[in-house]
Write a protein that holds these residues in place. Sequence first.
Motif, PDB file in Angstrom:
ATOM      1  N   THR A   1       0.823  -1.216   0.000  1.00 54.91           N
ATOM      2  CA  THR A   1       0.000   0.000   0.000  1.00 54.91           C
ATOM      3  C   THR A   1       0.852   1.259   0.000  1.00 54.91           C
TER       4      THR A   1
ATOM      5  N   TYR B   1      -5.884   1.576  -1.798  1.00 58.49           N
ATOM      6  CA  TYR B   1      -6.707   0.712  -0.951  1.00 58.49           C
ATOM      7  C   TYR B   1      -6.084   0.666   0.428  1.00 58.49           C
ATOM      8  N   SER B   2      -6.877   0.344   1.425  1.00 58.37           N
ATOM      9  CA  SER B   2      -6.338   0.229   2.782  1.00 58.37           C
ATOM     10  C   SER B   2      -5.488  -1.025   2.897  1.00 58.37           C
ATOM     11  N   ARG B   3      -4.615  -1.013   3.890  1.00 57.37           N
ATOM     12  CA  ARG B   3      -3.795  -2.187   4.154  1.00 57.37           C
ATOM     13  C   ARG B   3      -4.675  -3.380   4.459  1.00 57.37           C
ATOM     14  N   GLN B   4      -5.778  -3.149   5.169  1.00 59.33           N
ATOM     15  CA  GLN B   4      -6.686  -4.231   5.524  1.00 59.33           C
ATOM     16  C   GLN B   4      -7.313  -4.868   4.283  1.00 59.33           C
TER      17      GLN B   4
END
Length: 96
Positions: A31, A38-41
């Motif tokens: 990321t 996008y989020s790391r999650q």
Amino acid sequence: MRHSGKWMTSVDDRILEFLHEKKPTTPTKMTTKASLPYSRQHVDRRCKKLDEEGLVESLGNGVYMITEDGEAYLEGRLDTETWEYIDREHPPEEDC
């Protein structure tokens, strides 16, 4: 041309491309270094799905690497909808 399965998302290609270029790494580095929007999650969830499907492999501690199937997909030699390899040297015969 790549043959992506219906289960795949747009970020999956970016993850596979990054792992192809940078080798084993974490969703956090993907990321930040790949500037994925996008989020790391979210990237972590997609890496887990790609691992379940066999396109990446978890090395533990949140580190992933691309597999031979992942490389074949990027090269357009694997259809991830049917999980069939595509023989580029012997295209299917056309009906006459």
